[in-house]
Design a protein around this motif. Structure first.
Motif, PDB file in Angstrom:
ATOM      1  N   GLY A   1      51.284  44.752  47.801  1.00  0.00           N
ATOM      2  CA  GLY A   1      50.420  43.800  47.109  1.00  0.00           C
ATOM      3  C   GLY A   1      51.136  42.469  46.988  1.00  0.00           C
ATOM      4  O   GLY A   1      52.277  42.421  46.527  1.00  0.00           O
TER       5      GLY A   1
ATOM      6  N   ALA B   1      50.797  39.003  45.215  1.00  0.00           N
ATOM      7  CA  ALA B   1      50.035  38.390  44.125  1.00  0.00           C
ATOM      8  C   ALA B   1      50.493  36.969  43.837  1.00  0.00           C
ATOM      9  O   ALA B   1      51.693  36.697  43.732  1.00  0.00           O
TER      10      ALA B   1
ATOM     11  N   ILE C   1      46.196  39.146  46.242  1.00  0.00           N
ATOM     12  CA  ILE C   1      45.820  39.266  44.833  1.00  0.00           C
ATOM     13  C   ILE C   1      46.055  37.932  44.146  1.00  0.00           C
ATOM     14  O   ILE C   1      46.993  37.207  44.482  1.00  0.00           O
TER      15      ILE C   1
ATOM     16  N   ALA D   1      41.793  40.388  45.388  1.00  0.00           N
ATOM     17  CA  ALA D   1      41.682  41.149  44.151  1.00  0.00           C
ATOM     18  C   ALA D   1      42.107  40.247  42.995  1.00  0.00           C
ATOM     19  O   ALA D   1      43.043  39.446  43.138  1.00  0.00           O
TER      20      ALA D   1
ATOM     21  N   ILE E   1      49.938  46.250  39.912  1.00  0.00           N
ATOM     22  CA  ILE E   1      49.860  46.303  41.372  1.00  0.00           C
ATOM     23  C   ILE E   1      50.294  47.679  41.875  1.00  0.00           C
ATOM     24  O   ILE E   1      49.614  48.297  42.713  1.00  0.00           O
TER      25      ILE E   1
END
Length: 253
Positions: free
Chosen positions: A9, A11, A59, A79, A99
């Protein structure tokens, strides 16, 4: 890479670019509305950069919570996770936990203040955070902090009681990682844009390196340069005015 495409992930930690709430250290030389617009450009450029990174789930970790619709528009397909916690350490730790709680094997967290950071650095971070001989990935900044951190497990000690927004952050993080026996991999050092001097450095570097990226930031600085061009009136020898017949324009830097 096929097995890792949904393993990491990536972010972006971002604050809604609202006037008076973001990039306040850039006022001056910017006015508050300009600082908010620049923050929006930084966000959009970071979204574009992250979207191009292979092997990562994009994300946005956003704040405040009521700004969700604004981030849905800025980062379609990402996301969205609202930030939780008090200081930066708490918010990063909660984000990493969320995450990893999505079933992803690793988490990378970046900010939006390094608009010229090459996408290749993020590609490298994705590879490093999944490497069996690496526990922590850090992207150092020139001011003693970091623009990226990546982990496969949320090590609380890396985030608690940290002197955030000081030159000691990176050194303390490395010291704590060493005490925990964690193996650290560092990305290339880069710079954040936090002050007027940083903004001038950014402007000069972008002028010296033509190209498209970061396109929103380039467009913003281009508009400011156009507005900042001094207006010089033609000399009027017949109707001389006490101030010379001209006006001084703001330098805008």
């Amino acid at each position: 890479m096929a097995g890792a495409e949904r393993a990491v992930g990536l972010a972006i930690m971002a604050k809604a670019p609202r006037v008076g709430a973001v990039k306040t250290r850039l006022c001056p030389p910017l006015r508050a509305p300009e600082a908010a617009e620049l923050a929006r450009c930084f966000l959009l450029d970071t979204v574009e950069r992250v979207r191009m990174v292979a092997g990562a789930r994009p994300i946005v970790a956003y704040t405040p919570v009521e700004a969700q619709a604004q981030f849905e528009e800025a980062a379609p397909g990402f996301a969205l996770i609202p930030q939780r916690g008090g200081d930066l350490g708490e918010r990063q730790l909660h984000l990493l936990e969320e995450i990893l709680g999505l079933g992803l094997q690793a988490a990378l967290v970046i900010g939006t203040d390094s608009p010229t950071l090459p996408r290749e650095c993020l590609d490298e971070a994705v590879s490093l955070v999944m490497a069996p001989d690496v526990d922590v990935v850090l992207g150092p900044t020139e001011d003693g902090g970091y623009y990226l951190i990546g982990l496969r497990a949320p090590y609380v000690a890396l985030f608690e009681d940290m002197p955030w927004s000081t030159p000691a952050v990176l050194g303390r993080t490395l010291e704590r990682a060493q005490r925990l026996g964690l193996r650290v991999a560092c990305l290339p050092t880069w710079f954040d844009v936090d002050t007027g001097a940083d903004l001038e450095r950014l402007r000069v570097e972008l002028e010296a390196t033509p190209g498209a990226s970061p396109r929103h930031t380039r467009e913003f600085l281009g508009r400011r340069v156009v507005r900042a061009v001094p207006v010089v009136k033609p000399a009027n020898h017949e109707h001389h005015t006490p101030d010379g017949g001209g006006t001084a324009a703001s330098r805008g830097r």
